[in-house]
Every structure is written in C-alpha cells, then in structure tokens.
Design an enzyme around this catalytic site. Structure first.
Site: not given
Ligand code: GLA
Length: 385
Positions: A34-36, A67, A121, A127, A159, A171
């Site tokens: 949760h830093t991005d 798919s 999941g 994704s 996304e 990601d």
């Molecule tokens: C998910 C989001 C990322 C990032 C993480 C937490 O994977 O897709 O962008 O925020 O949570 O680090």
C-alpha cells in the site's frame, strides 16, 4: 507449468491460424505494501506463474476472445466493443482494447486465446498478467512498440478506469519489467527502478492461506481513502507533501494528533513501510539477509497492527513460518485480508519448510494450504511455440 505448444494448438484448431504467443507473469511482493499509490517504493518479483495470450488476425471485422480457464468466449464487431465493464472475466482484455483505442490506436480484427496458471484471487496479480499479456499481443499485431514502463501505465489505466479497481501501478509494472532471478525496487513516482539479484541459495516460497475475506475489495478502497485523509492533514502544514512519499515520521509526530486514530495508524504504516522497502533493497543488494528478514517481519507487524490489513490465518502462517529452519523472512503479500504469504527460505531447506508449514497450518487452522516453490521470472515477452 503452462505449455506454449498446447495453447498454440488450441488456438490453431479453434481459429484456423497459428498464433503468436505472449506471456506475462504474476508477481509476489517481497516488501512495500500500500505504498504504490502513495508514490512510494515497492519491491516485488515476477514469478513463474503466468498468463499466455495467443493472437492471430481475422478478416471478418470481428474480435473474438476465448478464455481457456473459464471455457468461455466473447465476440464483438471490431467497432462495437462495450464501452464499460460488464462484470465479466472479459473486462480485463476488453479494458486493454479500450485504453489502446483512447490512445488513438486503431484496433484490428483478431482472435485471442487466454490461458493462465496464476492462482486467481490469491493476491498474486492474475489480473495484471491478463492485462499485460493481452496488451503485448495486440501491440504485436498492429506493429506498435512502446516502452515497458509506459505499457504498465496503460495497463494500470485499464484496471483503474475500465475494470474500476483503484489500484496502484505495482502489479502491472512488475508484470512488464520483471527479470529472472531478480527482485525489482520501483520508485512509484518517477518509475525509475533497479533490479536486485536474489541469491541462488535462496528460495521464494509462496504459501496460500486459501482465504480471501469477502470485504477485501471494499477494505482496499477504505484504506486508500484513509491514506488520502491523512495526507491532506499533513499537507495543510507542509504543502509540498503531495503524497505520503513526501512525509516523514517527524511530520506525523508533529501533526498526527489532528488525525482520527485509525488514519494515524494507516499513515504510520505507509511512512515506515517506505523506509523499510528502501532499506530492504539495500540489504538484498549487499547480501545482508538477516536485515532483509528482519524488515519483512517488521513489515508484517506494521501491516497487521497499523494498517490492519492482515487476518488470523495470515498471522498464523507467518508465525509458523518464522519458526521453521531456514526461514529468513515472511509476511503477508499483496492487497491484504487473505491471499498469500511470501517467505524467503534457504534453498536447501525449502522443501522441508513447505511440508512442515502445510502440516502445522492444517493443525492450527484446519485448512489445507497450497505452497509454491517459485523462481523470480522474466516480465512480459514473446514465447516461441
Ligand atoms: C494490490 C494493488 C497494488 C498495491 C497492493 C498493495 O495488489 O493492485 O497496486 O496497492 O495491492 O501493496
């Protein structure tokens, strides 16, 4: 393991032409959670689970996307793609087409087959693997080359804007730019990155808690909102704080008491996590595994206590891992509230570690966990059938 000949043949049989095939990997985040979206630092690695996208042109003006995972297809007129997500697996590839169209590219008629083995999941970015492999395939068909970091930005836009998940860029970036046997330290503001080799005697063991708490998506957004709220409070005092990346613990000490208690904790997680992530990359680069491991455990504690994004099962998994021989560091990886833990384990101990962890986790939680012994792998690339 995915088999490129397999998907190539399936595609050929269904659509009558031999395709070109592109791969994009899933990822595990070693540290930096949760830093991005706070313009901070992350250190993920691409893993050897991936999505393959097989593509061939068509001359009937249509786009058909198949798919193999869902055993399902969608077909549209080239100019009649849905403008908004429809709550279906196809939102991911169609979102990519929408973004390329916004970028002024003419979308041709084509057939696309998708097949992947990234667990869905589980917090391993299945994704992003679909988005990036689809984009690589479509760009090849229209002969357009764009730099990988730019490609990551466009996939993230799909996304965020089309699928409607307000994630950061980690990601998609690692799915584009990952490298074999390396972790990647990314500055999410400048998109500058450096690769840090993972020593060959170290294994990347991913263990799946097999739980994904139903509120995960909603909680992700709540956490984001709390991070924004805290940033706004600090910005009133120091206008140069655009994102939490610009804030320090000293700022929090001065003005944290203006924040609701939960917001203060979220902010403290993000500020300290940025510091830990940069320090972890330095430690990995100089081969100081002890420090790296300590930072991973500290990151888990912060994710659990300050960000409150862990869960009982993940805490148990990390705790059990820490007691096993050869475990250097462990923490919950990804968006939170379930999914997988990442464990750095001495390679010689990895198999025993996996077996013990599975057994002990079953004893403690009653759940059979999947454990994957992974290799840090390459980002998006073409694969020859
Ligand atoms: C998910 C989001 C990322 C990032 C993480 C937490 O994977 O897709 O962008 O925020 O949570 O680090």
């Amino acid at each position: 393991m995915l088999d490129v000949n397999g998907i190539s043949e399936l595609h050929h049989e269904r659509f009558g032409l031999k395709p070109r095939v592109f791969a994009a990997p899933g990822r595990v985040n070693i540290i930096g959670e949760h830093t991005d979206y706070a313009d901070g630092f992350v250190m993920p690695a691409a893993i050897d689970f991936a999505t393959f996208a097989a593509i061939s042109p068509r001359d009937d003006g249509r786009i058909e996307i198949r798919s193999e995972n869902y055993q399902d297809s969608v077909a549209y007129e080239r100019n009649g793609l849905p403008r908004q997500q429809i709550g279906h697996w196809s939102d991911y590839p169609v979102g990519i087409l929408a973004v390329l169209h916004e970028e002024g590219m003419e979308i041709p008629a084509f057939s696309l087959t998708l097949q992947g083995d990234v667990p869905v999941g589980a917090g391993l970015s299945s994704s992003a693997a679909v988005e990036v492999s689809t984009m690589a395939a479509v760009l090849s068909l229209i002969n357009v080359e764009i730099p990988l970091p730019r490609m990551a930005q466009l996939c993230r836009r799909a996304e965020n804007g089309y699928v409607g998940a307000s994630t950061g860029i980690m990601d998609q970036f690692i799915a584009c730019c990952g490298a074999e046997n390396h972790a990647l330290l990314l500055d999410c503001r400048s998109l500058e990155y450096r690769l840090a080799p993972i020593p060959p005697d170290l294994s990347l063991v991913i263990s799946n808690t097999m739980v994904k708490h139903a509120h995960a998506g909603g909680e992700y957004n709540t956490r984001r909102a709390e991070v924004e709220e805290g940033t706004e409070i600090l910005r009133r005092h120091r206008p140069e704080i655009r994102k939490l990346r610009d804030a320090t613990i000293a700022d929090l000490e001065k003005w944290g008491d203006e924040m609701p208690p939960d917001v203060l904790k979220r902010v403290r997680h993000v500020i300290t996590e940025n510091e830990r992530t940069v320090a972890a990359a330095d430690a990995l680069e100089r081969g100081d595994l002890e420090t790296l491991g300590r930072l991973m455990y500290a990151a888990h504690a912060s994710y659990r206590d300050d960000f409150e994004a862990s869960c009982r099962e993940a805490d148990a998994m990390v705790e059990l891992a820490s007691k096993e021989e050869g475990c250097i560091g462990a923490r919950l990886t990804g968006g939170g509230f379930g999914g997988c833990t990442v464990n750095l384990v001495k390679a010689a101990c990895a198999r025993q570690f996996a077996a013990n962890l599975q057994r002990r986790y079953r004893e403690v939680t009653g759940i059979d966990a999947d454990v994957y012994l992974c290799r840090a792998s390459a980002g998006a690339h073409e694969v020859e059938a």
